[in-house]
Design a protein around this motif. Sequence first.
Motif: not given
Length: 259
Positions: A2, A36, A38-40, A42, A53, A92, A121
């Motif tokens: 994402d 991007q 660190t979490s989605t 969703e 978000s 991120c 990451s």
Amino acid sequence: MDKVILKNMRFDFPIGLDAWRRFRKPQPVQITIEAQPTSTLEPAAAKDDVNLSMDYGSLYKNMSAALKEPHPDAFPTIRSLIALLVGLVPDCGLLNIEILLPKALPHSTGGVLYRFQIDKSELEIDTSSLTVTVRQIACTCIVGVNPHERIYKQTVFIDISVPMVDPAVGVGALEEHYTAALHDMVQTIRERVEGSSYHTIEALATAVAQIVTLGYGHTVAKVRIDKPSAIATIEAAAVEITRSKTFFENKDFWKVKLP
């Protein structure tokens, strides 16, 4: 995978050298951010809540405020601008930054594009890379195998991509001399190409890669040449090659053939 994206933010401020090699002169700057988290995304989608978000509205406001009227000496290098942008983006996993200076070089119709990526990451390990691409250097030369192409010069457009060898980010990693060398390199390429005569753009691209690596010390160069006049019914025929400095150590591909 994402991502939150801010595409082609447009500003006007001094950064490095302008097209005429002057410092402290404002020039157009276009910035694209791809972050991007660190979490989605969703949770934000499931609850329809922007607070879950990465708020791109707030991110844009912060960047716009920081770049609205910067001090003339705020960005002596591209890395100093990157350092500011990295600091403005929330945590991120992966961050891509593209900075386009569309009028940084007189003979580059596509401008100069810097691509920076930092990957957070992996725990306690940050990896980064920075490349620069000079886009669409316009040259006229003899190139082609057809009889008319051996008589009349035609326009080709050259893209050159090279890594910025020092991945450090910050004002301590100055590249004034590097930027000046970029101007010199483009001038040299135009002079050599416009005095050349080749049957193939493959040979011409290889000769350009040799100048970039052996002449200006880059470890590797990606060279693309577009030939708009090659085939009437398509926009352009093009060749793209990647060559290292070691490839040319025992070779000499530069040759000027008379038509």
